[in-house]
Write an enzyme that holds these catalytic residues in place. Sequence first.
Site, PDB file in Angstrom:
ATOM      1  N   ASP A 183       0.797  -1.244   0.000  1.00  0.00           N
ATOM      2  CA  ASP A 183       0.000   0.000   0.000  1.00  0.00           C
ATOM      3  C   ASP A 183       0.828   1.292   0.000  1.00  0.00           C
ATOM      4  O   ASP A 183       0.537   2.228   0.782  1.00  0.00           O
ATOM      5  CB  ASP A 183      -0.972   0.022   1.195  1.00  0.00           C
ATOM      6  CG  ASP A 183      -1.956  -1.143   1.198  1.00  0.00           C
ATOM      7  OD1 ASP A 183      -1.870  -1.998   0.314  1.00  0.00           O
ATOM      8  OD2 ASP A 183      -2.816  -1.190   2.097  1.00  0.00           O
ATOM      9  N   ASP A 185      -4.557  -0.835  -1.820  1.00  0.00           N
ATOM     10  CA  ASP A 185      -5.849  -0.648  -1.159  1.00  0.00           C
ATOM     11  C   ASP A 185      -6.758   0.018  -2.208  1.00  0.00           C
ATOM     12  O   ASP A 185      -6.370   1.036  -2.816  1.00  0.00           O
ATOM     13  CB  ASP A 185      -5.619   0.278   0.054  1.00  0.00           C
ATOM     14  CG  ASP A 185      -6.542   0.002   1.217  1.00  0.00           C
ATOM     15  OD1 ASP A 185      -6.943  -1.154   1.430  1.00  0.00           O
ATOM     16  OD2 ASP A 185      -6.857   0.980   1.943  1.00  0.00           O
ATOM     17  N   HIS A 223     -10.677   0.846  -2.621  1.00  0.00           N
ATOM     18  CA  HIS A 223     -12.040   0.829  -2.085  1.00  0.00           C
ATOM     19  C   HIS A 223     -13.055   1.487  -3.013  1.00  0.00           C
ATOM     20  O   HIS A 223     -12.780   2.554  -3.583  1.00  0.00           O
ATOM     21  CB  HIS A 223     -12.087   1.597  -0.764  1.00  0.00           C
ATOM     22  CG  HIS A 223     -11.239   1.033   0.333  1.00  0.00           C
ATOM     23  ND1 HIS A 223     -11.372  -0.253   0.803  1.00  0.00           N
ATOM     24  CD2 HIS A 223     -10.249   1.598   1.088  1.00  0.00           C
ATOM     25  CE1 HIS A 223     -10.508  -0.455   1.791  1.00  0.00           C
ATOM     26  NE2 HIS A 223      -9.809   0.648   1.974  1.00  0.00           N
ATOM     27  N   HIS A 275     -17.580   2.306   0.745  1.00  0.00           N
ATOM     28  CA  HIS A 275     -17.004   1.253   1.595  1.00  0.00           C
ATOM     29  C   HIS A 275     -17.374   1.439   3.067  1.00  0.00           C
ATOM     30  O   HIS A 275     -17.324   2.564   3.591  1.00  0.00           O
ATOM     31  CB  HIS A 275     -15.478   1.213   1.436  1.00  0.00           C
ATOM     32  CG  HIS A 275     -14.896  -0.065   1.934  1.00  0.00           C
ATOM     33  ND1 HIS A 275     -14.327  -0.186   3.173  1.00  0.00           N
ATOM     34  CD2 HIS A 275     -14.850  -1.294   1.365  1.00  0.00           C
ATOM     35  CE1 HIS A 275     -13.940  -1.441   3.338  1.00  0.00           C
ATOM     36  NE2 HIS A 275     -14.241  -2.135   2.257  1.00  0.00           N
ATOM     37  N   HIS A 284     -10.434   7.005   1.791  1.00  0.00           N
ATOM     38  CA  HIS A 284      -9.053   6.869   1.285  1.00  0.00           C
ATOM     39  C   HIS A 284      -9.002   5.798   0.209  1.00  0.00           C
ATOM     40  O   HIS A 284      -9.838   4.900   0.180  1.00  0.00           O
ATOM     41  CB  HIS A 284      -8.093   6.507   2.439  1.00  0.00           C
ATOM     42  CG  HIS A 284      -8.369   5.150   3.010  1.00  0.00           C
ATOM     43  ND1 HIS A 284      -9.338   4.927   3.964  1.00  0.00           N
ATOM     44  CD2 HIS A 284      -7.835   3.941   2.728  1.00  0.00           C
ATOM     45  CE1 HIS A 284      -9.388   3.641   4.247  1.00  0.00           C
ATOM     46  NE2 HIS A 284      -8.485   3.005   3.500  1.00  0.00           N
ATOM     47  N   LYS A 312      -7.092  -4.977  -2.938  1.00  0.00           N
ATOM     48  CA  LYS A 312      -7.867  -5.439  -1.781  1.00  0.00           C
ATOM     49  C   LYS A 312      -8.773  -4.328  -1.296  1.00  0.00           C
ATOM     50  O   LYS A 312      -8.551  -3.151  -1.618  1.00  0.00           O
ATOM     51  CB  LYS A 312      -6.909  -5.880  -0.663  1.00  0.00           C
ATOM     52  CG  LYS A 312      -6.008  -4.759  -0.167  1.00  0.00           C
ATOM     53  CD  LYS A 312      -4.953  -5.280   0.770  1.00  0.00           C
ATOM     54  CE  LYS A 312      -4.083  -4.178   1.307  1.00  0.00           C
ATOM     55  NZ  LYS A 312      -4.774  -3.182   2.134  1.00  0.00           N
ATOM     56  N   CYS A 355      -1.814  -2.679   7.686  1.00  0.00           N
ATOM     57  CA  CYS A 355      -1.695  -3.587   6.538  1.00  0.00           C
ATOM     58  C   CYS A 355      -0.370  -4.337   6.482  1.00  0.00           C
ATOM     59  O   CYS A 355      -0.333  -5.497   6.069  1.00  0.00           O
ATOM     60  CB  CYS A 355      -1.982  -2.826   5.249  1.00  0.00           C
ATOM     61  SG  CYS A 355      -3.721  -2.301   5.208  1.00  0.00           S
TER      62      CYS A 355
HETATM   63  C1  VGL Z   1      -4.603   0.701   5.764  1.00  0.00           C
HETATM   64  C2  VGL Z   1      -6.178   1.546   7.178  1.00  0.00           C
HETATM   65  C3  VGL Z   1      -7.145   1.418   6.207  1.00  0.00           C
HETATM   66  C4  VGL Z   1      -3.161   0.335   5.533  1.00  0.00           C
HETATM   67  C5  VGL Z   1      -5.551   0.545   4.785  1.00  0.00           C
HETATM   68  O1  VGL Z   1      -2.731   0.258   4.361  1.00  0.00           O
HETATM   69  O2  VGL Z   1      -2.444   0.110   6.543  1.00  0.00           O
HETATM   70  N1  VGL Z   1      -4.909   1.184   6.953  1.00  0.00           N
HETATM   71  N2  VGL Z   1      -6.820   0.903   5.014  1.00  0.00           N
HETATM   72 ZN    ZN Z   2      -8.228   0.955   3.449  1.00  0.00          ZN
END
Ligand code: VGL
Ligand code: ZN
Length: 203
Positions: free
Chosen positions: A8, A46, A48, A52, A81, A106, A151
Site C-alpha cells: 500500500d 488498497d 475501495h 465502503h 481513502h 484489496k 496492513c
Molecule cells: C490501511 C487503514 C485502512 C493500511 C488501509 O494500508 O495500513 N490502513 N486501510
Molecule cells: Zn483501506
Amino acid sequence: MTALILVDIQNDFLPGGALAVPKGNTIIPIVNSLQTQFDLVVASQDWHPKNHASFASNHHKKQEFDVIDLNGTNQVLWPNHCVQGTHGAEFSSELNTARIAAIFRKGMLTQVDSYSAFFDNNKTHHTGLEAYLKSMQVTEVYVCGLAADYCVYFTAKDAKAAGFNTFYITDATCYIDETSYQTAINDLTENGVQLIKSTDINL
Ligand code: VGL
Ligand code: ZN
C-alpha cells in the site's frame, strides 16, 4: 526464492494524503534500493469503492477513528481513502514500479475491510497472493510499506501463517499509532515473524 511485498505505498498513505502515515515518505528510497536484492517483487493496493463500510462518511453520526462492530468484527472508521480510480489510490510517483511483477488489490468488498494483502479481515476471500507466491516457488517473504500497524502487520502475520519464512523490515515501514504498533510487533514476534533492518538484508 525470495519475494519483497510492497504494501500500500499509495498517495493517500503519504504526507498530504487522506490517511497520511507520519513520515511515510521516508520509506520510499529504502524500498527502492532494496528491490534489486529479491527474486520477485509484488505490491498490494488498497482499492475501495466510495461506499465502503470502513469509511466514517458512510455511517450516520460516526466520526473518523471511532471503532464500530461491523458484521461481528471491530472496525476502525477511516477517512475516505484509496478510492478506486482517484489520485490517492495511485502508487507514489517516487516508488520505483519497474520490478513489480504483480499487483494484488484489496478492500473492494463494501462490507468488509481488508488489511492483509492475503485475505479480507473475515478471512473469507483470498486475493490470490498466497497461491501466486507458491506457484513461483517463493519460500521467503519480506514485508514493507504502509502502515506498519495495520496492513504491513496483517500481511506479515498471514505470510507466516501461510508457511513462508517471514521478515518484517522495521525501517521500511511507518505506523499510524504507536500503541497499536507495539502490540503489532509483539504479536509478530510471538508468531515467529522475524524483525529485520534493511541494512541487515544481504541476499
Ligand atoms: C490501511 C487503514 C485502512 C493500511 C488501509 O494500508 O495500513 N490502513 N486501510
Ligand atoms: Zn483501506
